[in-house]
Design an enzyme around this catalytic site. Structure first.
Site, short mmCIF file in Angstrom:
data_model
loop_
_atom_site.label_atom_id
_atom_site.label_comp_id
_atom_site.label_asym_id
_atom_site.label_seq_id
_atom_site.Cartn_x
_atom_site.Cartn_y
_atom_site.Cartn_z
N ARG A 107 25.72 61.02 29.44
CA ARG A 107 26.10 59.61 29.39
C ARG A 107 27.56 59.38 29.77
O ARG A 107 27.87 58.44 30.51
CB ARG A 107 25.81 59.06 27.99
CG ARG A 107 26.20 57.59 27.79
CD ARG A 107 25.84 56.69 28.94
NE ARG A 107 24.44 56.79 29.34
CZ ARG A 107 23.97 56.40 30.51
NH1 ARG A 107 24.79 55.91 31.44
NH2 ARG A 107 22.70 56.52 30.80
N LYS A 142 44.28 42.84 35.54
CA LYS A 142 43.10 42.51 34.75
C LYS A 142 42.10 43.65 34.86
O LYS A 142 41.20 43.66 35.71
CB LYS A 142 42.50 41.18 35.21
CG LYS A 142 43.42 39.99 34.93
CD LYS A 142 42.81 38.69 35.39
CE LYS A 142 43.76 37.52 35.14
NZ LYS A 142 43.21 36.24 35.63
N ASP A 225 49.19 30.17 44.57
CA ASP A 225 48.15 30.12 43.54
C ASP A 225 47.22 28.93 43.73
O ASP A 225 47.65 27.78 43.80
CB ASP A 225 48.81 30.03 42.16
CG ASP A 225 47.81 30.16 41.02
OD1 ASP A 225 46.92 31.02 41.13
OD2 ASP A 225 47.93 29.40 40.05
#
Length: 302
Positions: A107, A142, A225
């Site tokens: 896993r 982020k 932006d």
């Protein structure tokens, strides 16, 4: 002459540290009690790690390290390298050893491989949309806590670029900094006076008026932006006029102020943003919204 771009690498110490922490988290206080209870210690197993969909592989060394740390006697044969394209049924790796060890490491190995391959694959989709331009797609800060270096590595494997790695390697003056500091130019000048000559200074603006103010303070990069394609084209024209460069000189000149677009970046907008002439497009989507690449581990019978 175009420089050769070397494939990104992850330091072995960084790989081992992250994988070791993940294994300790998974094994907990008593180890893999399911496997210990159902599998005899002397049983052997061979397994194939197969892709179940189209994508780009990233994280092979993390998968290899997971098996090695659980049991150094497990053999791991990589059948694909980071950066390789794979499709449904493509074998990525083959492992063999005691069944307990293979199953206990499975896993963690898959988690890293699927997550990083997913980021590389998602990045490659964005990069492919703008491949006809000179604009580069970049990831941001982020990222999942603790996995930033790994995720930024996967972005580069997928053909993207990295923005700053943290708060300490570049200045990015955002709207809240400007509001508290008292203005765009004032913030840029304060940053220049504080940092060393090797530290880049970028400022975020949300209007062409702010951009003009920023240009006169000479930052290294201006982040535009949430501007649409029309405003971005105007911004590029303003920057070109300010630089004094001819149209055929502008794109390749890295001494001028660089322009970065951010906000509302998706597969339906990224092409128009790139075609506006900006140098970079930054988006958190390539790290925060990337789905995992479906890779499974299948025991080879017979």
């Amino acid at each position: 002459m175009t420089a050769t771009v070397l494939r990104p690498t992850l330091p072995a110490l960084m790989v081992e540290e992250n994988v070791r922490a993940a294994l300790l988290e998974d094994l907990g206080r008593a180890g893999d009690i399911t496997t210990y209870a159902t599998i005899a210690p002397d049983l052997k197993a061979t397994a194939a790690m197969n892709s179940r969909e189209d994508g780009i592989v990233a994280g092979i060394e993390l998968a290899r390290t997971a098996f090695r740390l659980v049991d150094p006697t497990v053999t791991f044969e990589a059948l694909a390298d980071d950066g390789d394209k794979v499709g449904p049924g493509t074998p990525v790796a083959r492992v063999a050893g005691t069944a307990r060890s293979v199953l206990s490491a499975e896993r963690v190995a898959l988690n890293f491989l699927m997550h990083l391959s997913g980021i590389a694959s998602y990045t490659a989709r964005f990069a492919g949309e703008i491949a006809h331009t000179s604009t580069r797609v970049c990831c941001t800060r982020k990222t999942l806590p603790g996995l930033r270096a790994l995720e930024k590595y996967a972005v580069r494997i997928g053909g993207g670029s990295s923005h700053r790695y943290g708060l300490d390697d570049a200045v990015l003056i955002k709207d809240n900094h400007i509001a508290v500091c008292g203005g765009v130019a004032k913030a840029i000048e304060a940053a220049r006076a504080y940092v060393g000559h090797l530290v880049k200074v970028e400022v975020e603006v949300d209007s062409l008026e702010q951009m003009r103010e920023a240009l006169h303070a000479s930052p290294d990069v201006i982040l535009l932006d949430n501007m649409g394609a029309d405003l971005l084209r105007q911004a590029v024209a303003i920057n070109r006029a300010h630089s004094g460069l001819a149209a055929d000189e502008y794109a390749g000149d890295r001494r001028r102020v660089q322009l970065e677009a951010s906000g509302n970046v998706n597969f339906s907008t990224v092409r128009a943003i790139a075609e506006s002439g900006v140098d970079f497009i930054s988006t958190s989507k390539i790290t925060m919204a990337a789905p995992t690449l479906d890779i499974g581990l299948d025991i080879v019978v017979g």
